[in-house]
Design a protein around this motif. Sequence first.
Motif, PDB file in Angstrom:
ATOM      1  N   VAL A  58      46.600  26.320  50.181  1.00 33.07           N
ATOM      2  CA  VAL A  58      47.440  25.096  49.895  1.00 33.07           C
ATOM      3  C   VAL A  58      47.539  24.785  48.473  1.00 33.07           C
ATOM      4  N   LEU A  59      46.911  24.110  47.559  1.00 35.29           N
ATOM      5  CA  LEU A  59      47.618  23.891  45.955  1.00 35.29           C
ATOM      6  C   LEU A  59      48.091  25.672  45.815  1.00 35.29           C
ATOM      7  N   ASP A  60      48.656  26.406  45.905  1.00 36.80           N
ATOM      8  CA  ASP A  60      49.365  27.799  45.777  1.00 36.80           C
ATOM      9  C   ASP A  60      49.083  27.717  44.123  1.00 36.80           C
ATOM     10  N   THR A  61      47.929  27.665  44.015  1.00 36.52           N
ATOM     11  CA  THR A  61      47.024  27.983  42.097  1.00 36.52           C
ATOM     12  C   THR A  61      45.892  28.858  42.189  1.00 36.52           C
ATOM     13  N   VAL A  62      45.467  29.512  41.221  1.00 38.45           N
ATOM     14  CA  VAL A  62      44.535  30.194  41.186  1.00 38.45           C
ATOM     15  C   VAL A  62      43.794  29.788  41.624  1.00 38.45           C
ATOM     16  N   MET A  63      42.333  30.603  42.102  1.00 36.25           N
ATOM     17  CA  MET A  63      41.359  29.653  42.700  1.00 36.25           C
ATOM     18  C   MET A  63      40.481  31.156  40.831  1.00 36.25           C
ATOM     19  N   ILE A  64      39.534  30.603  40.555  1.00 35.25           N
ATOM     20  CA  ILE A  64      38.658  30.892  39.768  1.00 35.25           C
ATOM     21  C   ILE A  64      36.816  30.360  40.253  1.00 35.25           C
ATOM     22  N   ARG A  65      36.325  31.701  40.300  1.00 34.49           N
ATOM     23  CA  ARG A  65      34.843  31.609  41.049  1.00 34.49           C
ATOM     24  C   ARG A  65      33.522  31.768  40.383  1.00 34.49           C
ATOM     25  N   LEU A  66      33.002  31.367  40.424  1.00 34.43           N
ATOM     26  CA  LEU A  66      31.428  31.224  39.285  1.00 34.43           C
ATOM     27  C   LEU A  66      30.329  31.588  40.511  1.00 34.43           C
ATOM     28  N   GLN A  67      30.431  32.587  40.499  1.00 40.27           N
ATOM     29  CA  GLN A  67      28.691  32.929  41.774  1.00 40.27           C
ATOM     30  C   GLN A  67      27.772  32.667  40.679  1.00 40.27           C
ATOM     31  N   CYS A  68      27.173  31.755  41.250  1.00 34.13           N
ATOM     32  CA  CYS A  68      25.084  31.575  40.901  1.00 34.13           C
ATOM     33  C   CYS A  68      24.625  32.472  41.525  1.00 34.13           C
ATOM     34  N   TYR A  69      23.599  32.508  41.159  1.00 30.72           N
ATOM     35  CA  TYR A  69      22.360  33.629  41.261  1.00 30.72           C
ATOM     36  C   TYR A  69      21.151  33.428  40.118  1.00 30.72           C
ATOM     37  N   GLU A  70      20.141  33.758  40.532  1.00 28.63           N
ATOM     38  CA  GLU A  70      18.981  33.182  38.977  1.00 28.63           C
ATOM     39  C   GLU A  70      19.010  34.115  38.917  1.00 28.63           C
ATOM     40  N   GLY A  71      18.831  32.946  37.030  1.00 33.35           N
ATOM     41  CA  GLY A  71      18.433  33.594  35.607  1.00 33.35           C
ATOM     42  C   GLY A  71      20.331  33.669  35.412  1.00 33.35           C
ATOM     43  N   LEU A  72      21.717  33.150  35.896  1.00 30.04           N
ATOM     44  CA  LEU A  72      22.583  32.940  35.587  1.00 30.04           C
ATOM     45  C   LEU A  72      22.344  32.346  34.281  1.00 30.04           C
ATOM     46  N   THR A  73      23.070  32.778  32.843  1.00 29.03           N
ATOM     47  CA  THR A  73      22.970  32.110  31.810  1.00 29.03           C
ATOM     48  C   THR A  73      24.449  31.171  31.448  1.00 29.03           C
TER      49      THR A  73
END
Length: 291
Positions: A58-73
């Motif tokens: 809708v905002l016509d912008t980029v989506m940056i995704r951080l997929q979290c998981y156990e041990g993420l630093t």
Amino acid sequence: MIPKDVDSLRAGLAETGYLADEGLATALFLAVALHQPLLLEGEPGVGKTRAAIALAEVLDTVMIRLQCYEGLTAAEALYEWNHPRQLLAIRLAESRGETLTDEDLFSDAYLLARPLLAAVTHAGPRPAVLLIDEVDRADDEFEAHLLELLAEGSVTIPEIGTRRAVHRPVVVLTSNRTRDLHDALKRRCLHHTIPHPGTAAVEAIVRARVPEVGDTLADQVARALMRLREPPLLKPPGVAEAIDWAQALHALGVEDLDADVARRTLGAVLKYDEDRDLVLEAGLEAVVGGR
């Protein structure tokens, strides 16, 4: 363009195939208008991740995704230094009889931006949508690395200072409630819980996301899904499974859902053997029959 009000945002989300109720649309609108992070909670499959994806459209912008998981630093989420390139620079300088300072080695040329820093330094012209997905899967300590970004829209790099967002990202965090999040994180966020929708809403979502499916089949899938949620299953199916099921039925050329078809496609909606055994033992006729 930035929607001017909740109704405009809701209409824009619908155009992407995402049907948001007034409460969710209001929460998303406020996250954009107030530049505040939004924490979306709810059981898996209710559309939390998809809400962020649709908002970026809708905002016509980029989506940056951080997929979290156990041990993420922090190095995997924020930034890290390109050590091999730094070593090469040192060796090249030594071969020339030169000496590199800390300012030479710890500069943007050797900085590797990970999702959080990438969202802060996004050049625009519109702010990025930063999706921090399933934050409850990360360790408790990881939440501390998010607080500066959530509160101030900035990331501090000890070697070179603080980077503040020119276009503050729209931050959407999701949680399946596998553990309680810290109060410090919650205080910095708007909050909204996405409940599992009712039968009519599931049917409307299936029609929007799988438009090639007929109205009759969409209605049958929605009603069957709600009946599948009644027994005490390990993983009750959600909206995502309803969409998967409708797509599977369409791929098979099915126009009417009966017990035999449901048995053959049950793997699209139930993901644990124990759940499938329980439903099959009770009989699929009760799941797909009647209105």
